[in-house]
Write a protein that holds these residues in place. Structure first.
Motif, mmCIF file in Angstrom:
data_model
loop_
_atom_site.group_PDB
_atom_site.id
_atom_site.type_symbol
_atom_site.label_atom_id
_atom_site.label_comp_id
_atom_site.label_asym_id
_atom_site.label_seq_id
_atom_site.Cartn_x
_atom_site.Cartn_y
_atom_site.Cartn_z
ATOM 1 N N GLU A 125 3.022 5.904 -3.138
ATOM 2 C CA GLU A 125 4.222 6.565 -3.666
ATOM 3 C C GLU A 125 4.160 6.700 -5.179
ATOM 4 O O GLU A 125 4.508 7.743 -5.732
ATOM 5 C CB GLU A 125 5.451 5.721 -3.267
ATOM 6 N N LEU A 158 0.428 11.480 1.251
ATOM 7 C CA LEU A 158 0.418 11.578 -0.215
ATOM 8 C C LEU A 158 -1.001 11.554 -0.765
ATOM 9 O O LEU A 158 -1.248 12.058 -1.862
ATOM 10 C CB LEU A 158 1.255 10.448 -0.829
ATOM 11 N N LEU A 199 0.838 -1.204 0.000
ATOM 12 C CA LEU A 199 0.000 0.000 0.000
ATOM 13 C C LEU A 199 0.874 1.257 0.000
ATOM 14 O O LEU A 199 0.577 2.242 -0.694
ATOM 15 C CB LEU A 199 -0.939 -0.030 1.203
ATOM 16 N N LEU A 228 0.724 8.173 4.134
ATOM 17 C CA LEU A 228 -0.671 8.430 3.759
ATOM 18 C C LEU A 228 -0.904 9.890 3.390
ATOM 19 O O LEU A 228 -1.865 10.198 2.681
ATOM 20 C CB LEU A 228 -1.605 8.001 4.903
#
Lengths: 341, 341
Positions: free
Chosen positions: B243, B272, B238, B270
């Motif tokens: 990424e 991101l 994940l 997260l």
């Protein structure tokens, strides 16, 4: 020549923002050329997101890091045009643009147009204050409104938890959610903020995250669970939201201020998203410029009739900008943090 | 009286599933009463999700934990009706129901109707095998199809990464995504599986997660980034997806098999999701029963014309069920793991 100054970054904070991370330097302003306007800035913005750009490894997809030793670009600012040969932006017009933390900006209209929501824009200040365009009628309002939009929260009638609720965006989300007919649970970091949320903003329940495990405070404030969560904090707050979420709840990931000055951990109970059919939507206001007019119309009307409050934490003078940022990150401000130039 | 057996849980695994966590016991079957049918089971299902119910603290919102010392309920199973007084379910009808891991089940039609997708259902086995209703035409197909649905992935034309791609659901997602016109990147845990994905299922790129950091393998396989991710693994997978995700990418959170036998950590990156405007949607197939007919029609047609393969890992005899589960969790099976009774 104009007496002009700008802040630049001397060193990235590690971990906390202090005044000596910055230096205030005199700037020799060029005469504005064709397609450029000279703006005397009157208000500049102080936002949590700036902290993410004060490090060499800014998150991919986000704004780039502020380079060291150069005036900081990409900060919302309001000012008045002092010199222009552009008929759309006459002398005396109040505008916003993205070249903040300085006294004056020479803005290239065409180049600035690439900045999306932050592009040079003439503002109607006949009924609204100039600085409201750094708050409810600007990026803060757009972020609040877009966040509700991405989680299908504009219809009302559900229970929403708003964290960092005494902040610029959170306090707008609380009020807009109430006006839309939601039940609003708010959290913040001091008893004074909690009192303000309950007494002045009229949220239905509120708690301080310092008063015990967030998940327990949230359960007490929302005994029937939450349908929506507007996340400005991350960390234990996001874990609590996943735990207390009702089936099919939606989470707007707006920011994660608890992670900005430490190594983030990530929610250990993310599997609850699968088991309870939850949706997490990361978003940035700038991706929803198409909502700007609708947002300004609705929030503008609520501001005008007094049903929406816009509290400001005002710092005086450009020299105070780093202190304003440090105070805001430490939770010592309420509402929208701004600097009057 | 019928010679009938059922598995029950003796102790929860810690952490790995072994045969002595279970015991196979003789069951005295009651004579079916009014509104009940007796089913002689012919195939029973082995799914990763069973592992989540083999612990005292099953995730909230998910199926409850299997109680100790009682036959295990809520496992998809196919069989033939041997005794019935219900005109809708005549003797000889092939059905699915949710009372698996046993040789015979007495099913109460009204009570079973509460189980959503798992309710007693008559199956058309004129063109399809009975066990295909435990795979592509059953919960596996529904999970694959619903996962694509919740991330707006049914239109095609994007790049999708599918992890645990040699599993029952993943192998369907890969094939359906290809048939819909996506570019498909697949990952699995052995070179043989990778070879099968490339050569037999025709994915565009594939890698083994054992060959190095997942994020690097993914970048090589998807140099232009991914628009969709179908997550069956969690953990470093994940994080890699976050990424490598393109702006506005969507992630279907189907399962997190890497977390089922350890303390989960949560994606440390997260944020991101915010910076890249990503959406993560947790979902369970059972929440999308409304898609079942559409899924069976489309996948059934692809199965019939040979454009969709359904590979099965068949274990023989009820006694083999715990071994089948252990093998599947350890990554030693390919395709849909099932037990022939």
């Amino acid at each position: 020549m104009v007496d002009s100054h700008a802040w630049q970054v001397r060193q990235y904070p590690d971990p906390h923002v202090t005044e000596d991370c910055f230096e205030l330097i005199p700037v020799a302003l060029p005469d504005p050329g064709p397609g450029q306007v000279l703006v005397r800035n009157t208000w500049t913005s102080v936002d949590p997101g700036l902290r993410l750009r004060l490090r060499p490894d800014a998150p991919s997809g986000y704004f780039a890091a502020f380079p060291l030793g150069r005036p900081m670009d990409g900060i919302f600012t309001v000012g008045e045009i002092e010199h222009s040969d552009d008929p759309d932006f006459g002398v005396g017009t109040t505008v916003w643009h993205s070249q903040g933390w300085r006294t004056h900006s020479v803005v290239d209209v065409a180049e600035e147009a690439m900045n999306g929501v932050a592009r040079l824009r003439a503002l109607d200040v006949s009924a609204m204050t100039p600085q409201s365009y750094l708050g409810p009628l600007g990026a803060m309002g757009l972020t609040a409104y877009a966040g509700l939009h991405v989680v299908d929260g504009l219809s009302g009638g559900e229970t929403i938890w708003v964290s960092a609720a005494a902040g610029a965006v959170g306090s707008l989300v609380c009020q807009v959610a109430k006006l839309l007919g939601h039940r609003v649970v708010a959290s913040a970091g001091t008893d004074d903020k909690v009192r303000w949320l309950l007494d002045d903003l009229g949220v239905d329940a509120a708690f301080s995250w310092r008063d015990g495990p967030v998940v327990e405070s949230l359960r007490r404030a929302a005994p029937d669970g939450i349908d929506l969560y507007f996340d400005g904090v991350g960390g234990d707050h996001l874990e609590a939201a996943l735990e207390v979420a009702n089936p099919f709840a939606r989470i707007a990931l707006c920011g994660a201020i608890s992670d900005y000055e430490r190594e983030p951990t990530g929610p250990r109970n993310l599997f609850l998203a699968t088991s309870k059919n939850l949706t997490l939507r990361g978003f940035r206001g700038s991706a929803h410029v198409s909502l700007l007019d609708e947002m300004q119309t609705r929030l503008g009307a609520w501001l005008a009739d007094g049903s929406l409050q816009s509290r400001e934490a005002v710092f005086d003078g450009l020299a105070s900008a780093p202190t304003a940022l440090a105070d805001m990150l430490a939770g010592r401000t309420v509402g929208k943090t701004i600097v009057r130039l």
